[in-house]
Design a protein around this motif. Structure first.
Motif, short mmCIF file in Angstrom:
data_model
loop_
_atom_site.label_atom_id
_atom_site.label_comp_id
_atom_site.label_asym_id
_atom_site.label_seq_id
_atom_site.Cartn_x
_atom_site.Cartn_y
_atom_site.Cartn_z
N THR A 110 31.05 116.98 -30.39
CA THR A 110 30.48 117.83 -29.33
C THR A 110 30.36 117.09 -28.00
OG1 THR A 110 29.28 118.82 -31.13
CG2 THR A 110 28.71 119.60 -28.95
N ASN A 142 31.00 115.33 -42.34
CA ASN A 142 30.99 116.57 -41.55
C ASN A 142 29.98 116.51 -40.42
OD1 ASN A 142 32.97 117.84 -42.87
ND2 ASN A 142 31.64 118.92 -44.31
N LYS A 173 21.57 119.52 -36.70
CA LYS A 173 22.43 118.56 -37.39
C LYS A 173 21.74 117.21 -37.46
CE LYS A 173 26.12 121.14 -37.89
NZ LYS A 173 26.69 121.47 -39.18
N HIS A 180 30.71 116.29 -36.36
CA HIS A 180 30.15 117.29 -35.45
C HIS A 180 29.38 116.59 -34.33
CE1 HIS A 180 28.12 121.00 -34.21
NE2 HIS A 180 27.11 120.19 -33.98
#
Ligand code: ADP
Length: 262
Positions: free
Chosen positions: A48, A40, A220, A44
């Motif tokens: 992006t 995950n 993140k 991400h």
């Protein structure tokens, strides 16, 4: 008696096997959770910049934008920055692969540690400035030449600076110092960011560990940077420690031997 004893042995064996099976299931569940989190996060981090580049390219294809040099410049800058960001993410995944290759060989060269750190700072300075932050240096190591793998040492310093920036909620103030220790050099990277508890500080060098901070910040990451840093510092015969206080900040201290360069 014999049959009672063998029943008891059977019962103990069944309980042991059951316990083992439950433990294995829990372990596998944890591994699969870690894997899911990792995928995950990685998706991400890659998605992006890829979609930002796609948007900027689309804008550049617009005829009205294409004739305005200021717009062109702006979108090209975005593409270049996002491309750099993608490169860094790929570098992180490659760093993870290096961790798995236990037989990795260091390419040792004589390097001025103060110069290497100044260069690593240049790479993150823009991001820090964007957040109204500053990086201050006190480079006192003299002699400063040590035998290191330049690429890995640059990654080490980059990871620490990147974390100091990421885990400072606002106006990151980062202090980087070098000095001479008994048989080598000491490098410290200090921030006044989120900090962490003693319990967390003991785990942050473990692979995939990320401090559970709830809603406090939503940064993140893969939880791999510090595992890589520690492995590489130790491969150089060095040590790394962290001193941290919740909401006050963190100081990472590395000691590296001179090698035969003192
Ligand atoms: P990542 O940043 O990708 O999560 P790291 O291995 O670099 O992975 O760091 C592990 C965890 O340690 C981070 O998720 C964060 O919770 C904590 N951490 C690392 N550096 C700092 C720092 N300078 N200040 C506060 N927390 C930090």
């Amino acid at each position: 008696w014999t049959s009672m004893a063998s029943s008891a042995v059977l019962l103990v064996t069944i309980i042991f096997c059951f316990g083992y099976a439950v433990q294995t299931i829990i372990k596998q569940k944890k591994i699969s959770e870690i894997k899911n989190d990792f995928i995950n996060n990685m998706t991400h981090e890659f998605k992006t910049p890829i979609s930002t580049v796609a948007l900027a390219c689309e804008a550049l294809q617009d005829e009205q934008v294409a004739v305005q040099p200021t717009f062109q410049k702006r979108y090209l800058k975005i593409i270049s920055e996002e491309n750099k960001r993608l490169g860094l993410q790929v570098e992180k995944v490659l760093q993870m692969a290096a961790l798995d290759r236990k037989d990795f060989k260091l390419k040792l060269e004589s390097v001025d540690i103060n110069d290497l750190i100044e260069n690593a700072i240049d790479n993150v300075a823009l991001q820090v400035q964007k957040r109204n932050g500053t990086i201050t240096t006190e480079m006192k190591a003299n002699p400063a030449k040590i035998l290191v793998d330049q690429m890995h040492l640059t990654n080490i310093i980059h990871n620490l600076l990147d974390n100091a920036n990421k885990y400072s909620p606002e106006d990151p103030e980062i202090l980087v110092k070098t000095s001479n220790s008994k048989n080598g050099v000491a490098i410290t990277v200090e921030d006044h960011g989120l900090g962490m508890s003693k319990e967390s500080a003991q785990k942050i060098f473990d692979r995939f560990y990320r401090v559970p901070t709830g809603n406090l910040h939503d940064v993140k990451g893969f939880g791999l940077g510090l595992a890589y840093v520690k492995t590489m510092v130790e491969a150089h015969g060095g040590t790394i420690e962290v001193k941290s206080e919740l909401k006050k900040g963190s100081t990472f201290e590395i000691h590296l031997p001179y090698g035969s360069e003192a």
